[in-house]
Design an enzyme around this catalytic site. Structure first.
Site, short mmCIF file in Angstrom:
data_model
loop_
_atom_site.label_atom_id
_atom_site.label_comp_id
_atom_site.label_asym_id
_atom_site.label_seq_id
_atom_site.Cartn_x
_atom_site.Cartn_y
_atom_site.Cartn_z
CB SER A 278 18.95 -12.78 37.75
OG SER A 278 19.78 -13.36 36.67
CG HIS B 76 17.73 -15.45 41.03
ND1 HIS B 76 17.76 -16.69 40.64
CD2 HIS B 76 18.51 -14.47 40.44
CE1 HIS B 76 19.03 -16.38 39.48
NE2 HIS B 76 19.41 -15.33 39.53
#
Length: 231
Positions: free
Chosen positions: A145, A209
């Protein structure tokens, strides 16, 4: 927002060369299928034996924040290995969808080698930032991610007007088309809000993220004279 699709994917489907993007997708899929998280490899057993194998596997190849700054060489390598390990089918498929949609055009603009180094470097730093923020946690972190968020950040800077079809749960999953400069900052804001609410301990790596997205955008901004000049 749970999914995105749009002109970026359409361009990839027309045969634009993106060997690094497709190679990363293939590698992540292969590692997942062969590992215990997929449940497809009989070597890991079933039931409790499989769950035990998964815990050992994630602890070996994933990032454990409490061990990250212990000085152990193996722990320092885990942000690199964790990028290729996923915890479930949903985790894997969600990541490769975003990489497939946004990776090809970003790789085409950066060039293959630069994109590979960008993907690995930003992913490593994103996981490192997450570990630093949760330095006392013993919960293992895996997944690509951070790298994929960096790709989204770079894509936003390089292709802000690209049309992206998005599905929003609060709009009954209606497919709506928006430019990247609307969709991707909205996604990043959601990650930032979720990271703030996860202050009691790590779960989904929302902070990774956010860090990855910011690194990707800043990298594209710093490299703008070179990247914009590429055909």
């Amino acid at each position: 927002m749970i999914s995105t699709w749009g002109r970026a994917a359409g361009r990839a489907l027309r045969g634009q060369p993106a060997p690094v993007t497709y190679g990363l997708i293939a590698l992540c899929c292969l590692i997942f299928v062969l590992g215990p998280a997929s449940g497809l490899n009989p070597a890991y057993g079933r039931g409790e034996a499989l769950l035990a194998a998964q815990r050992v596997y994630f602890a070996r190849w994933g990032v454990v924040p409490a061990e990250m700054f212990s000085g152990a060489p193996r722990a320092a390598l885990t942000p690199a290995t964790a990028l290729f390990v996923h915890g479930s089918w949903v985790h894997l498929l969600g990541n490769i969808l975003f990489l497939y949609v946004f990776g090809a055009m970003t790789e085409e603009r950066m060039g293959h080698l630069q994109f590979a180094l960008f993907y690995g470097g930003c992913g490593y730093l994103a996981l490192l930032g997450y570990a630093a923020a949760h330095a006392q946690s013993t919960q293992t972190l895996v997944g690509a991610s951070g790298s994929i968020s960096a790709v989204l950040g770079a894509f936003l800077f390089l292709f802000p007007g690209a049309r992206v079809t998005s599905l929003f749960p609060f709009l009954f999953f209606l497919p709506l088309r928006f430019p990247a400069w609307v969709v991707l900052p909205f996604w990043a804001t959601l990650q930032w809000i979720a990271a703030g609410r996860a202050a009691q301990g790590p779960g989904v790596a929302y902070l990774a993220h956010v860090v990855g997205f910011a690194l990707g955008f800043l990298y594209a901004w710093v490299r703008r004279p070179v990247l914009v000049a590429r055909p």
